[in-house]
Design a protein around this motif. Structure first.
Motif, PDB file in Angstrom:
ATOM      1  N   ARG A 181      66.658 -36.504 -88.348  1.00 29.67           N
ATOM      2  CA  ARG A 181      67.398 -37.544 -89.067  1.00 29.67           C
ATOM      3  C   ARG A 181      66.747 -37.861 -90.408  1.00 29.67           C
ATOM      4  O   ARG A 181      67.424 -38.067 -91.405  1.00 29.67           O
ATOM      5  CB  ARG A 181      67.462 -38.783 -88.193  1.00 29.67           C
ATOM      6  CG  ARG A 181      68.184 -39.974 -88.790  1.00 29.67           C
ATOM      7  CD  ARG A 181      68.384 -41.041 -87.728  1.00 29.67           C
ATOM      8  NE  ARG A 181      68.854 -42.278 -88.314  1.00 29.67           N
ATOM      9  CZ  ARG A 181      68.075 -43.286 -88.691  1.00 29.67           C
ATOM     10  NH1 ARG A 181      66.764 -43.183 -88.522  1.00 29.67           N
ATOM     11  NH2 ARG A 181      68.560 -44.384 -89.225  1.00 29.67           N
ATOM     12  N   GLN A 202      75.009 -32.683 -89.151  1.00 32.64           N
ATOM     13  CA  GLN A 202      74.966 -34.110 -88.823  1.00 32.64           C
ATOM     14  C   GLN A 202      76.154 -34.509 -87.941  1.00 32.64           C
ATOM     15  O   GLN A 202      76.001 -35.264 -86.985  1.00 32.64           O
ATOM     16  CB  GLN A 202      74.962 -34.928 -90.117  1.00 32.64           C
ATOM     17  CG  GLN A 202      73.662 -34.817 -90.902  1.00 32.64           C
ATOM     18  CD  GLN A 202      73.721 -35.562 -92.228  1.00 32.64           C
ATOM     19  OE1 GLN A 202      74.802 -35.853 -92.750  1.00 32.64           O
ATOM     20  NE2 GLN A 202      72.563 -35.874 -92.785  1.00 32.64           N
ATOM     21  N   THR A 222      75.842 -35.806 -84.090  1.00 35.98           N
ATOM     22  CA  THR A 222      76.453 -37.084 -83.691  1.00 35.98           C
ATOM     23  C   THR A 222      77.389 -36.892 -82.506  1.00 35.98           C
ATOM     24  O   THR A 222      77.357 -37.662 -81.533  1.00 35.98           O
ATOM     25  CB  THR A 222      77.228 -37.695 -84.874  1.00 35.98           C
ATOM     26  OG1 THR A 222      76.335 -37.919 -85.966  1.00 35.98           O
ATOM     27  CG2 THR A 222      77.885 -39.003 -84.461  1.00 35.98           C
TER      28      THR A 222
END
Length: 395
Positions: free
Chosen positions: A383, A338, A342
């Motif tokens: 996601r 994650q 990002t």
């Protein structure tokens, strides 16, 4: 190779009044390293009839460490000289165009050029550190002519705009080999997009020939005199270069949208196919990122430094390789994944902002159009894996 000692007395000892100087320009060839063309300075002794072509484009694949030095951007080329008729016949037989431009050098300039070329031909002087754009077989020819003309060539060309950039010329000349053209375009950084004057743009043989046509220098009486006295086509050639570089934006934008759509469709219809396709994209993006980083930090390839495409295809992608398979099983990405995703999205946003800044910058819009849909699709699909899987069709 024709060593200095094999040049007959005609060239070596002829008075400047007997020397005829010409630029010989060879068109592109079939092999990728021939796509940019080639050229040579021809010296002809009108009394003896001897004619020799001096060129700066000799390299040896079998040289110790050549491939490693090529990868590191530390290539060594050397000068050579061959009888003019043999040189021209070779390129004519290869199907390449041959153009001779007889130049208006006076006796002192012709003799000075001859002396410099013979000095440069000596084994201790013949080698040089090659650079694709700023120190190659054509810039060496250009510089030798400028030296003979007392800097007049540089003064004339540096005052003119140069037209297409290094990137545009590279894409144009490599257009016949699309895969290699795309790799080169992907690997070129902002250095390749800076505006050029005509002196810098004359790194290409055909451009140098075109620029010389337009140059007039003061003659013996002080009146302007064309530098090119006569021009003769010695071979038409069967290999033509494209006139314009391709616009890479539409095909790469369509490819990016198609890949993003395929990822979305596969996630719903064929989860395993999605995982395979996403993994292949992430692996390719990561490898490209590593190579771009290496070109910037570990090599002398100046044109590849500070490449903004590393924001679109970065080593961060390698940290995401397991994510599509976790999503395939309905699991959320790891915390590391994650974070990596990002950071990758932030990097892509920075790439967009850099492109929008005023000034020339790096012209990597085609790669932005390709990469952004893919990253947005991957971000969306990884996601909320559970929600996606709930509406999908299992295998």
């Amino acid at each position: 190779m024709l060593f200095t000692g094999l040049i007959r007395a005609g060239i070596a000892d002829a008075p400047g009044t007997a020397l005829e100087v010409s630029l010989i320009t060879y068109g592109p060839g079939e092999t990728y390293w021939e796509r940019f063309g080639h050229d040579a300075i021809e010296l002809r002794d009108r009394m003896s009839g001897e004619a020799v072509n001096f060129n700066y484009g000799v390299f040896d694949f079998d040289e110790s460490g050549f491939l490693l030095n090529f990868a590191r951007g530390r290539m060594t080329y050397r000068m050579d000289a061959v009888p003019s008729d043999e040189d021209i016949a070779y390129y004519r037989d290869e199907g390449r165009s041959v153009l001779r431009q007889r130049l208006a050098l006076d006796a002192a300039q012709a003799a000075g050029l001859r002396d410099f070329l013979l000095w440069n031909l000596r084994p201790e002087n013949a080698r040089y550190a090659y650079d694709y754009f700023t120190d190659n077989c054509t810039t060496r020819v250009r510089d030798a002519l400028d030296r003979a003309l007392g800097g007049a060539l540089h003064r004339a060309l540096a005052a003119r705009p140069g037209g297409p950039t290094y990137r545009q010329q590279t894409d144009r000349l490599m257009r016949a080999q699309p895969a290699l053209m795309l790799l080169l375009d992907l690997g070129l950084g902002p250095y390749a997009d800076r505006p050029l004057d005509a002196w810098q743009a004359s790194f290409l043989p055909q451009v140098l020939a075109e620029q010389l046509r337009a140059i007039a220098l003061p003659g013996p009486s002080g009146a302007p005199m064309a530098l090119v006295r006569a021009e003769t086509s010695l071979a038409a050639g069967r290999i033509a270069a494209a006139d314009e570089p391709p616009d890479l934006r539409p095909p790469l934008a369509l490819a990016g949208l198609a890949l993003a759509a395929l990822l979305l469709l596969a996630r719903r219809r064929w989860p395993t196919g999605f995982a395979v396709l996403a993994t292949l994209y992430l692996l390719a993006a990561g490898i490209v990122g590593v190579l771009l980083l290496a070109l910037w930090t570990l090599t002398a390839h100046r044109a590849a430094w500070a490449n903004a495409n590393i924001l679109l295809f970065s080593p961060l992608a390698l940290a995401l390789l397991a994510t599509p398979w976790r999503v395939r099983r309905g699991l959320a990405p790891t915390g590391l994944a994650q974070t990596a995703l990002t950071l990758q999205l932030v990097a892509a946003l920075i790439a967009v902002l850099l492109h929008l800044l005023p000034g020339p910058g790096q012209q990597n819009q085609p790669w932005l159009l390709f990469a952004l849909p893919c990253w947005l699709a991957l971000a969306w699909l990884t996601r909320r894996p559970a929600a996606v899987a709930a509406g999908g069709i299992g295998e």
